[in-house]
Design an enzyme around this catalytic site. Structure first.
Site, short mmCIF file in Angstrom:
data_model
loop_
_atom_site.label_atom_id
_atom_site.label_comp_id
_atom_site.label_asym_id
_atom_site.label_seq_id
_atom_site.Cartn_x
_atom_site.Cartn_y
_atom_site.Cartn_z
N LEU A 356 0.83 -1.21 0.00
CA LEU A 356 0.00 0.00 0.00
C LEU A 356 0.86 1.26 0.00
CD1 LEU A 356 -2.78 -0.91 2.61
CD2 LEU A 356 -2.56 -1.60 0.25
N CYS A 357 0.34 2.29 -0.66
CA CYS A 357 1.08 3.54 -0.77
C CYS A 357 0.93 4.37 0.50
CB CYS A 357 0.58 4.35 -1.96
SG CYS A 357 1.18 3.67 -3.49
N THR A 358 1.36 3.83 1.62
CA THR A 358 1.37 4.58 2.86
C THR A 358 2.50 4.07 3.72
OG1 THR A 358 0.27 4.82 5.02
CG2 THR A 358 -0.57 3.09 3.60
#
Ligand SMILES: Cc1ncc(COP(=O)(O)O)c(C=O)c1O
Length: 407
Positions: A356-358
């Site tokens: 995930l882009c976090t």
């Protein structure tokens, strides 16, 4: 290097390929079709139940299905435990598929009228959280010509020391303050409803046997006082639960046998009004957490700023708790392993991150693992409770995890 929690006893000591219920992790992935995959070992759950039974003679065991409501798992649990505790109409429907309503209780603030009606129609017990909720349940019962089964959830004056999540000993949305509980019992009985007793839940994730035993003894004493005040024998007193599991380095497993001994002593001296009462302990994670393994495959291994990142195909979207974003104040590492090299020496310090882009999507932060390459399987332990159902699966549109009950 930052420490990881202890690999659960069911898997600790394995060498080479991780096996779950006697089969290699890769074989379960093949059977499931793909990663990411949660595998729950039925035998390990049965082992926990047996341990509970040996430690607590004559106390009912309830499973709080919020810990893991997978229908296949509930089917496996149903014959092993005496009751299911649910926290919503959705959980009630799931529970009813594997347990009769008379064995189901429903706790939680903010039960809507349709939820109360569903429980009353099915014949499940409502653990009432407030006077208002009781009034609505009684009105629904009257309108439908049904007798609601209602227990009073009490907000106790005691707290469960050392618990990760305290739910008593303070103003609370959970339960009715102890000073008002007896009056509410009278309201329920006077209305002709089926009063089922008390539900007294002081907290979760406690590892200190002394603290759990102290809370149970105080709960028993409180139930005795309230029953005497209400002038009635409660059919059931749910003593709460709160049995924790060791997630992090330094956590020491709960000595449940010691808790059992202390409860037996307290029971022997219980108030006369409780002589015919049945007692229950309500457990979630202690029954299922250690039986579950989350398997996720390495997609990429990359270097940045002198650090190694092992990127795997699942993360906080399935296993939020392992990323440190579910009920922990300080992020600490769950136990992880290279599923193809259990027990092998630590070769490098890596961070295991999800897709995930976090930056929150981190399953292992600066952990020491044997060398991992693209295609290897990483095992995240303690995945049997608050995993798939307690994670934001829809976030960023990755597929849901697969889940299997094996053994
Ligand atoms: C009323 C109630 N029962 C049971 C549980 C399950 O707790 P655990 O999984 O820690 O045993 C909780 C947790 O929040 C709860 O609030």
């Amino acid at each position: 290097m930052k420490p990881m929690g202890p690999v659960p006893v069911g898997f600790a000591g394995q060498q080479g390929t991780l096996t779950i219920a006697g089969k290699a992790a890769e074989a379960w992935v093949e059977a499931a079709g793909d990663t990411p995959l949660f595998v729950y070992d039925r035998g390990l759950i049965a082992g926990q139940v047996a341990r509970f039974r040996a430690a607590f003679a004559d106390v009912d065991l309830h499973y709080a299905i919020k810990a893991n409501p997978l229908p296949l798992l509930l089917d496996a649990m149903a014959p092993l435990v005496d009751g299911f505790d649910v926290a919503s109409k959705g959980e009630l429907a799931t529970a009813l598929a594997s347990k009769p309503a008379a064995r189901i209780s429903f706790a939680g603030p903010g039960k809507r009228d349709d939820e109360l009606a569903a429980a009353i129609e099915a014949g499940a017990t409502l653990n009432a959280e407030s006077e208002g909720e009781v009034a609505r349940a009684l009105a629904i019962g009257e309108r439908r010509g049904l007798t609601p089964r209602i227990a009073v959830r009490v907000n106790p004056e005691l707290e469960l020391r050392g618990s990760g999540m305290r739910m008593g000993g303070r103003p609370s949305p959970f339960g009715v303050d102890a000073v008002r509980a007896a009056a509410l019992v009278r309201v329920i009985r006077d209305a002709g409803a089926d009063w089922r007793g008390f539900h007294i839940y002081a907290g979760s994730q406690a590892l200190d046997a002394g603290a759990v035993a102290e809370a149970q003894a105080a709960t028993l004493a409180l139930a005795g006082r309230l029953a005497a005040e209400a002038g009635a024998m409660p059919p059931l007193v749910n003593l709460g639960g709160g049995f924790g599991v060791p997630y992090f380095a330094g956590d020491v497993p709960l000595d449940v046998e010691a808790v059992g001994e202390r409860l037996a002593e307290a029971m022997a001296g219980r108030a006369d009004v409780l002589r015919e009462t049945r007692f229950a302990i309500e457990l979630g994670r202690w029954l299922v957490a250690e039986a579950g393994v989350y398997l996720t495959r390495v997609v990429d291994v990359k270097q940045s700023g002198g650090e190694t990142f092992v990127v795997v195909d699942g993360g906080l979207n399935h296993q939020l708790a392992a990323s440190g974003n579910f009920g922990t104040v300080v992020r600490r590492n769950y136990p992880l392993a290279h599923a193809g090299a259990m027990g092998a020496d630590v070769i490098e310090e890596v961070s295991v991150v999800g897709p995930l882009c976090t930056p929150l999507d981190r399953l292992g932060d600066h952990v020491g693992l044997p060398r991992l390459s693209v295609g290897d399987l990483v095992a995240v332990f303690l995945a049997g409770a608050y995993g798939a159902s307690a994670s934001p699966a829809g976030f960023l549109g990755h597929p849901p995890a697969r889940e299997m009950v094996v053994g």
